[in-house]
Scaffold this motif. Structure first.
Motif, PDB file in Angstrom:
ATOM      1  N   GLY A  61     -23.666 155.517 -16.020  1.00 50.34           N
ATOM      2  CA  GLY A  61     -22.737 156.578 -16.388  1.00 50.34           C
ATOM      3  C   GLY A  61     -23.413 157.670 -17.203  1.00 50.34           C
ATOM      4  O   GLY A  61     -24.619 157.730 -17.335  1.00 50.34           O
ATOM      5  N   ASP A  62     -22.588 158.523 -17.770  1.00 46.45           N
ATOM      6  CA  ASP A  62     -23.062 159.664 -18.554  1.00 46.45           C
ATOM      7  C   ASP A  62     -23.270 159.225 -20.001  1.00 46.45           C
ATOM      8  O   ASP A  62     -22.317 159.039 -20.753  1.00 46.45           O
ATOM      9  CB  ASP A  62     -22.041 160.796 -18.479  1.00 46.45           C
ATOM     10  CG  ASP A  62     -22.529 162.077 -19.108  1.00 46.45           C
ATOM     11  OD1 ASP A  62     -23.573 162.046 -19.813  1.00 46.45           O
ATOM     12  OD2 ASP A  62     -21.888 163.113 -18.905  1.00 46.45           O
ATOM     13  N   SER A  63     -24.518 159.066 -20.396  1.00 48.05           N
ATOM     14  CA  SER A  63     -24.831 158.555 -21.736  1.00 48.05           C
ATOM     15  C   SER A  63     -24.553 159.568 -22.844  1.00 48.05           C
ATOM     16  O   SER A  63     -24.620 159.222 -24.015  1.00 48.05           O
ATOM     17  CB  SER A  63     -26.290 158.103 -21.800  1.00 48.05           C
ATOM     18  OG  SER A  63     -27.149 159.182 -21.533  1.00 48.05           O
ATOM     19  N   THR A  64     -24.203 160.805 -22.490  1.00 43.26           N
ATOM     20  CA  THR A  64     -23.889 161.809 -23.513  1.00 43.26           C
ATOM     21  C   THR A  64     -22.420 161.770 -23.934  1.00 43.26           C
ATOM     22  O   THR A  64     -22.032 162.461 -24.862  1.00 43.26           O
ATOM     23  CB  THR A  64     -24.235 163.224 -23.027  1.00 43.26           C
ATOM     24  OG1 THR A  64     -23.413 163.538 -21.897  1.00 43.26           O
ATOM     25  CG2 THR A  64     -25.709 163.339 -22.648  1.00 43.26           C
ATOM     26  N   CYS A  65     -21.605 160.964 -23.266  1.00 44.72           N
ATOM     27  CA  CYS A  65     -20.173 160.856 -23.583  1.00 44.72           C
ATOM     28  C   CYS A  65     -19.965 159.818 -24.688  1.00 44.72           C
ATOM     29  O   CYS A  65     -20.620 158.771 -24.703  1.00 44.72           O
ATOM     30  CB  CYS A  65     -19.394 160.448 -22.334  1.00 44.72           C
ATOM     31  SG  CYS A  65     -17.618 160.272 -22.612  1.00 44.72           S
TER      32      CYS A  65
END
Length: 118
Positions: free
Chosen positions: A85-89
């Protein structure tokens, strides 16, 4: 006895089905990736099966419970570990198994719950 001598059963978690039996020369841990018949799977759980022989229990086989792995575009190597997934979320679980609590199946792209980490 080495791991290569032991049969390893592969069980797909969702939908529940047995994928087959293989002989591995390594011992996969939960969170690791495994290729089988052209498909990549994430190992969720490993169970050992024992059999009573001559009054002693001996390791007889290993059962791996797996799920299909996300496509390569969704896996990233962050801080020494694989993350999907998006690790910045802020909702990302920072895990190779679970994407996030809000949208565990994904995709992360265009998710209405996305919030950037500060």
């Amino acid at each position: 006895m080495t791991p290569a001598d032991l049969p390893t059963e592969l069980h797909l978690v969702n939908p529940r089905q047995v994928l087959g039996q293989v002989y591995l020369d390594w011992t996969p841990q939960p969170g690791s990736y495994l290729d089988h018949q052209g498909q990549t799977y994430t190992v969720l759980e490993r169970r050992h099966r024992y059999q009573l022989r001559a009054g002693r229990y001996q390791l007889n086989k290993i059962a791996l419970y797996v799920q299909t792995a996300p496509e390569d575009g969704e896996r990233r190597f962050v801080n020494g570990a694989w993350v999907i997934g998006d690790s910045t979320c802020i909702f990302n679980a920072q895990s190779p198994i679970l994407r996030c609590a809000v949208n565990p199946r994904g995709p992360c792209q265009d998710c209405p719950s996305y919030q950037a980490q500060l």
